[in-house]
Motif scaffolding. Structure first.
Motif, short mmCIF file in Angstrom:
data_model
loop_
_atom_site.label_atom_id
_atom_site.label_comp_id
_atom_site.label_asym_id
_atom_site.label_seq_id
_atom_site.Cartn_x
_atom_site.Cartn_y
_atom_site.Cartn_z
N ASN A 131 1.89 23.25 -8.57
CA ASN A 131 3.00 23.37 -9.32
C ASN A 131 4.34 23.82 -8.67
O ASN A 131 5.09 24.32 -9.03
N THR A 132 4.07 23.61 -7.14
CA THR A 132 5.20 24.12 -6.58
C THR A 132 5.65 22.76 -5.51
O THR A 132 4.70 22.35 -4.88
N VAL A 133 6.87 22.34 -5.27
CA VAL A 133 7.19 21.28 -4.65
C VAL A 133 8.39 21.96 -3.60
O VAL A 133 9.25 22.79 -4.16
N ALA A 134 8.60 21.09 -2.62
CA ALA A 134 10.05 21.35 -1.82
C ALA A 134 10.16 20.08 -1.37
O ALA A 134 9.61 19.09 -0.74
N ALA A 135 11.57 19.77 -1.12
CA ALA A 135 11.99 18.28 -0.66
C ALA A 135 12.10 18.46 0.74
O ALA A 135 12.64 19.62 1.43
N ASN A 136 11.83 17.40 1.47
CA ASN A 136 12.22 17.23 2.97
C ASN A 136 13.48 16.35 3.17
O ASN A 136 13.91 15.53 2.11
N GLN A 137 14.36 16.56 4.40
CA GLN A 137 15.35 15.67 4.33
C GLN A 137 15.06 14.26 4.25
O GLN A 137 13.95 13.58 4.94
#
Length: 268
Positions: A131-137
């Motif tokens: 339930n945790t996400v992070a965006a990459n370039q």
């Protein structure tokens, strides 16, 4: 039959053929315009998905141990359900089955890659952790060079086939329209084909003006020089000009752990 009647009959046949061709061409034109404008919602099922190439896809991305092989999930030889939503620069793609779905969301923050899966009666998300996400370039150069993806490789190829060559990947074969007509069941169709060492014939089926199915036959030479044949059938459930906004944001309850760039001292 008089010369006048023969002339009228010939005119009617010719006019009917022209109207049929215009109607069928406009079907493809409508969907091509949606792809170029980048505003659409596509929902489809790949009835004959691509075969597995290696055993690496036995690894699942769910749970704390991401190397578990007990639940062979994505890319098995089963029908894949896919959704693609585009609203300009905002874009979402998913594909999966039985509640296990691989997702990619692209927006102004970058590109999020995560997996949705059933956990009891609820849907959980696995990104950097549960339930945790992070965006990459976002790799904009890759998008420019490779063109848009539409879930699986088959649908990506079928939809890129109807685009102008300057909007496709440099590695994408050049397809051309070769035929069109009507079937006894009331559907009309348009045929595209790529020629060369590896040949493919694609048929787009329409119910009136609505795209309902895509089928293809591929003939490809493998690394041993042997010709391999493969068919593919796509069932199109929706292809609308309205982006489904609910797909263009992260699922409810999911934490966005994307690190924001630091402001320069001169910024306010």
């Amino acid at each position: 039959m008089s010369k006048i009647m023969k002339s009228l009959l010939l005119f009617c046949i010719t006019a009917g053929t022209m109207l049929s061709a215009i109607a069928e061409a406009s079907n493809i034109d409508t969907y091509r315009d949606l792809l170029i404008s980048k505003k659409y919602t596509i929902k489809y099922e790949n009835v004959t998905p691509e075969e597995r190439i290696t055993n690496k896809d036995k690894i699942t991305l769910t749970g704390n141990n991401t190397m578990r092989t007990g639940n062979v999930s994505r890319l098995m030889y089963k029908p894949l359900e896919c959704v693609v939503v585009s609203d300009g620069a905002d874009r979402y793609e998913e594909m999966g089955y039985d509640g296990f779905i691989s997702c990619r969301l692209q927006n102004e923050n970058g590109t999020y890659v995560f997996t949705k899966y059933n956990e009891g009666q609820k849907t959980a998300v696995w990104g950097t952790k549960k339930n945790t996400v992070a965006a990459n370039q976002t790799n904009n150069i890759a998008y420019i060079m490779q063109g848009d993806a539409f879930g699986g490789n088959d649908m990506t190829r079928f939809l890129n086939a109807i685009l102008p060559d300057d909007l496709k990947s440099a590695e994408m074969p050049s397809y051309r329209q070769v035929n069109s007509g009507w079937l006894n069941n009331g559907l009309n169709y348009v045929d595209y084909r790529s020629d060369g060492r590896n040949m493919e014939a694609i048929r787009y089926y329409f119910n009136g003006y609505t795209l309902v199915k895509i089928a293809s036959a591929q003939f490809i030479y493998d690394d041993k020089g042997q010709m391999q044949a493969r068919r593919c059938i796509i069932k199109v459930n929706e292809f609308s000009p309205t982006p489904a906004k609910e797909y263009l944001s992260l699922p409810a309850g999911v934490k966005d752990a994307t690190k924001k760039p630091k402001k320069d001292e001169g910024d306010n």
